[in-house]
Design a protein around this motif. Structure first.
Motif, PDB file in Angstrom:
ATOM      1  N   LEU A  51     -42.721 -36.551 118.898  1.00 42.92           N
ATOM      2  CA  LEU A  51     -43.222 -37.120 117.654  1.00 42.92           C
ATOM      3  C   LEU A  51     -42.213 -37.070 116.520  1.00 42.92           C
ATOM      4  CD1 LEU A  51     -46.734 -35.376 117.626  1.00 42.92           C
ATOM      5  CD2 LEU A  51     -46.215 -37.706 118.362  1.00 42.92           C
ATOM      6  N   ARG A 106     -47.953 -40.220 116.411  1.00 47.91           N
ATOM      7  CA  ARG A 106     -47.849 -40.827 117.739  1.00 47.91           C
ATOM      8  C   ARG A 106     -46.391 -40.870 118.136  1.00 47.91           C
ATOM      9  NH1 ARG A 106     -47.943 -47.054 118.894  1.00 47.91           N
ATOM     10  NH2 ARG A 106     -47.062 -46.066 120.697  1.00 47.91           N
ATOM     11  N   ARG A 107     -46.152 -40.932 119.406  1.00 52.34           N
ATOM     12  CA  ARG A 107     -44.779 -41.004 119.913  1.00 52.34           C
ATOM     13  C   ARG A 107     -44.172 -42.362 119.579  1.00 52.34           C
ATOM     14  NH1 ARG A 107     -43.452 -36.970 123.355  1.00 52.34           N
ATOM     15  NH2 ARG A 107     -45.163 -35.657 124.053  1.00 52.34           N
ATOM     16  N   ALA A 108     -42.886 -42.347 119.335  1.00 55.18           N
ATOM     17  CA  ALA A 108     -42.183 -43.601 119.091  1.00 55.18           C
ATOM     18  C   ALA A 108     -42.184 -44.416 120.380  1.00 55.18           C
ATOM     19  CB  ALA A 108     -40.751 -43.317 118.654  1.00 55.18           C
ATOM     20  N   ALA A 156     -45.516 -47.891 115.357  1.00 53.99           N
ATOM     21  CA  ALA A 156     -45.098 -46.541 114.950  1.00 53.99           C
ATOM     22  C   ALA A 156     -44.053 -46.649 113.846  1.00 53.99           C
ATOM     23  CB  ALA A 156     -44.523 -45.771 116.133  1.00 53.99           C
ATOM     24  N   TRP A 158     -43.200 -39.553 113.551  1.00 54.04           N
ATOM     25  CA  TRP A 158     -43.661 -40.904 113.874  1.00 54.04           C
ATOM     26  C   TRP A 158     -45.180 -40.943 113.770  1.00 54.04           C
ATOM     27  CZ3 TRP A 158     -40.440 -44.897 114.382  1.00 54.04           C
ATOM     28  CH2 TRP A 158     -39.089 -44.596 114.541  1.00 54.04           C
ATOM     29  N   VAL A 159     -45.694 -41.971 113.069  1.00 56.25           N
ATOM     30  CA  VAL A 159     -47.134 -42.119 112.907  1.00 56.25           C
ATOM     31  C   VAL A 159     -47.558 -43.559 113.179  1.00 56.25           C
ATOM     32  CG1 VAL A 159     -47.279 -40.251 111.199  1.00 56.25           C
ATOM     33  CG2 VAL A 159     -47.045 -42.613 110.432  1.00 56.25           C
ATOM     34  N   ASP A 160     -48.817 -43.707 113.520  1.00 51.47           N
ATOM     35  CA  ASP A 160     -49.412 -45.035 113.667  1.00 51.47           C
ATOM     36  C   ASP A 160     -49.584 -45.609 112.260  1.00 51.47           C
ATOM     37  OD1 ASP A 160     -51.738 -46.932 113.576  1.00 51.47           O
ATOM     38  OD2 ASP A 160     -51.699 -46.583 115.740  1.00 51.47           O
TER      39      ASP A 160
END
Length: 165
Positions: free
Chosen positions: A103, A144-146, A70, A135-137
């Motif tokens: 997120l 996505r969640r951290a 993340a 937060w991103v992949d």
């Protein structure tokens, strides 16, 4: 999420060191625009610079975050300018992680001139900034969640995450 810039100075004193970071720099010729003051875009560069230095200090630089799956990407920046910085000024840039919710995370920043002769302790406020990060992949680019390790390292404590549906 509508951003309003909080009293960053109060936040600074109340947060653990894992949630705040600062640096001092000197205004150089490459920071100036045709008006002979620091260009407004430079303030944003300084804010990102102190955020990266903060993450690196905690072992959470881009490489570590990619490995954990993340990375934060900016969703919104809000900057309030108060006074210009000039060639040779010493400038203190501070950041404080103020919110983490699922997120999103929010950082507040202060930019102060701290030349000799400026008010002791606080200096002269030049600008305040706030950034909302999502937060991103790093592979898919999808939100996505951290990971819990990231949340803990940045001083929010390990938070239970709801199962993703």
């Amino acid at each position: 999420m509508k951003l309003s810039i909080p009293d960053a100075d109060t936040l600074w004193d109340s947060l653990p060191s894992t949630r705040r970071h600062g640096l001092v720099l000197t205004v150089g010729p490459d920071h100036l625009d045709e008006m002979d003051h620091v260009n407004n875009t430079v303030y944003l560069v300084w804010c990102e610079e102190v955020a990266r230095a903060h993450a690196e200090r905690l072992g959470m630089g881009t490489g570590a975050l990619r490995a954990l799956g993340a990375v934060p990407v900016a969703r919104q920046h809000v900057i309030n300018y108060h006074r210009p910085a000039l060639l040779g000024d010493r400038v203190r840039v501070r950041t404080a992680l103020t919110v983490h919710a699922g997120l999103r995370s929010v950082r507040a920043y202060t930019v102060d001139r701290v030349n000799d002769g400026d008010p002791p302790g606080g200096g002269v406020r030049l600008a305040e900034c706030q950034t909302e990060w999502v937060w991103v992949d790093p592979v898919t680019g999808r939100p996505r969640r951290a990971p819990a390790e990231v949340i803990d390292r940045f001083g929010f404590g390990v938070q239970k995450q709801r199962p993703q549906i």
